[in-house]
Design a protein around this motif. Sequence first.
Motif, PDB file in Angstrom:
ATOM      1  N   TYR A 154      -8.466  62.635 -92.593  1.00 39.98           N
ATOM      2  CA  TYR A 154      -7.358  61.879 -92.014  1.00 39.98           C
ATOM      3  C   TYR A 154      -7.143  60.628 -92.845  1.00 39.98           C
ATOM      4  N   LEU A 155      -5.934  60.470 -93.377  1.00 41.22           N
ATOM      5  CA  LEU A 155      -5.558  59.264 -94.116  1.00 41.22           C
ATOM      6  C   LEU A 155      -4.824  58.357 -93.151  1.00 41.22           C
ATOM      7  N   LYS A 156      -5.244  57.088 -93.111  1.00 39.51           N
ATOM      8  CA  LYS A 156      -4.646  56.133 -92.186  1.00 39.51           C
ATOM      9  C   LYS A 156      -4.351  54.842 -92.918  1.00 39.51           C
ATOM     10  N   PRO A 157      -3.181  54.242 -92.665  1.00 35.85           N
ATOM     11  CA  PRO A 157      -2.925  52.919 -93.241  1.00 35.85           C
ATOM     12  C   PRO A 157      -3.988  51.951 -92.726  1.00 35.85           C
ATOM     13  N   ASP A 158      -4.544  51.130 -93.609  1.00 33.17           N
ATOM     14  CA  ASP A 158      -5.621  50.246 -93.154  1.00 33.17           C
ATOM     15  C   ASP A 158      -5.113  49.105 -92.271  1.00 33.17           C
ATOM     16  N   GLN A 159      -3.806  48.899 -92.193  1.00 33.74           N
ATOM     17  CA  GLN A 159      -3.238  47.870 -91.325  1.00 33.74           C
ATOM     18  C   GLN A 159      -2.267  48.466 -90.312  1.00 33.74           C
ATOM     19  N   GLY A 160      -2.435  49.725 -89.964  1.00 35.18           N
ATOM     20  CA  GLY A 160      -1.501  50.400 -89.064  1.00 35.18           C
ATOM     21  C   GLY A 160      -1.967  50.396 -87.622  1.00 35.18           C
ATOM     22  N   CYS A 161      -1.091  50.936 -86.766  1.00 35.25           N
ATOM     23  CA  CYS A 161      -1.442  51.087 -85.360  1.00 35.25           C
ATOM     24  C   CYS A 161      -0.627  52.224 -84.753  1.00 35.25           C
ATOM     25  N   LYS A 162      -1.092  52.724 -83.594  1.00 34.32           N
ATOM     26  CA  LYS A 162      -0.407  53.763 -82.832  1.00 34.32           C
ATOM     27  C   LYS A 162      -0.133  55.037 -83.639  1.00 34.32           C
TER      28      LYS A 162
ATOM     29  N   LYS B 242       0.921  55.607 -86.497  1.00 34.36           N
ATOM     30  CA  LYS B 242       2.022  55.590 -87.457  1.00 34.36           C
ATOM     31  C   LYS B 242       1.467  55.661 -88.877  1.00 34.36           C
ATOM     32  N   GLY B 243       1.984  56.613 -89.649  1.00 34.76           N
ATOM     33  CA  GLY B 243       1.563  56.761 -91.038  1.00 34.76           C
ATOM     34  C   GLY B 243       0.307  57.591 -91.242  1.00 34.76           C
ATOM     35  N   VAL B 244      -0.209  58.217 -90.195  1.00 35.84           N
ATOM     36  CA  VAL B 244      -1.425  59.035 -90.314  1.00 35.84           C
ATOM     37  C   VAL B 244      -1.072  60.365 -90.977  1.00 35.84           C
ATOM     38  N   ILE B 245      -1.916  60.776 -91.908  1.00 38.33           N
ATOM     39  CA  ILE B 245      -1.750  62.034 -92.640  1.00 38.33           C
ATOM     40  C   ILE B 245      -3.029  62.848 -92.463  1.00 38.33           C
ATOM     41  N   ARG B 246      -2.887  64.104 -92.067  1.00 36.66           N
ATOM     42  CA  ARG B 246      -4.043  64.993 -91.928  1.00 36.66           C
ATOM     43  C   ARG B 246      -4.013  66.012 -93.057  1.00 36.66           C
ATOM     44  N   ILE B 247      -5.130  66.152 -93.742  1.00 38.71           N
ATOM     45  CA  ILE B 247      -5.264  67.141 -94.818  1.00 38.71           C
ATOM     46  C   ILE B 247      -6.408  68.070 -94.440  1.00 38.71           C
ATOM     47  N   GLU B 248      -6.129  69.360 -94.454  1.00 38.60           N
ATOM     48  CA  GLU B 248      -7.140  70.364 -94.128  1.00 38.60           C
ATOM     49  C   GLU B 248      -7.352  71.297 -95.306  1.00 38.60           C
TER      50      GLU B 248
ATOM     51  N   ARG C  28      -1.841  50.568 -98.549  1.00 44.02           N
ATOM     52  CA  ARG C  28      -3.211  51.003 -98.798  1.00 44.02           C
ATOM     53  C   ARG C  28      -3.686  51.860 -97.622  1.00 44.02           C
ATOM     54  N   HIS C  29      -4.329  52.979 -97.929  1.00 41.98           N
ATOM     55  CA  HIS C  29      -4.833  53.893 -96.913  1.00 41.98           C
ATOM     56  C   HIS C  29      -6.347  54.015 -96.998  1.00 41.98           C
TER      57      HIS C  29
END
Length: 86
Positions: free
Chosen positions: A23-31, A33-39, A77-78
């Motif tokens: 799971y890629l997440k923005p380091d300053q994000g919330c709720k 938003k901007g989450v990416i899942r790679i399988e 940045r993620h």
Amino acid sequence: MSHTEVLEYRAFRKMMESYNKIYLKPDQGCKSKGVIRIEKAENGLYLIRSSESATPQDFHEFPDLWKTVQLMTSHTRHIYNCLKHY
């Protein structure tokens, strides 16, 4: 068990070789938003889903996956979190 690091090519590649989901997440994000899942699928394909798009993208080769990840994360940045289980 999970593992979290800042997104960077070599570590990301190593994590994709070791884990089935990232799971890629923005380091300053919330709720979420901007989450990416790679399988990493059992057939060897890499599948990407983002919180902004319901349609997954698939990739056969890691370099193509990395180019897309770079484009998707270029605005901020993620960090990533890895899960070993299917």
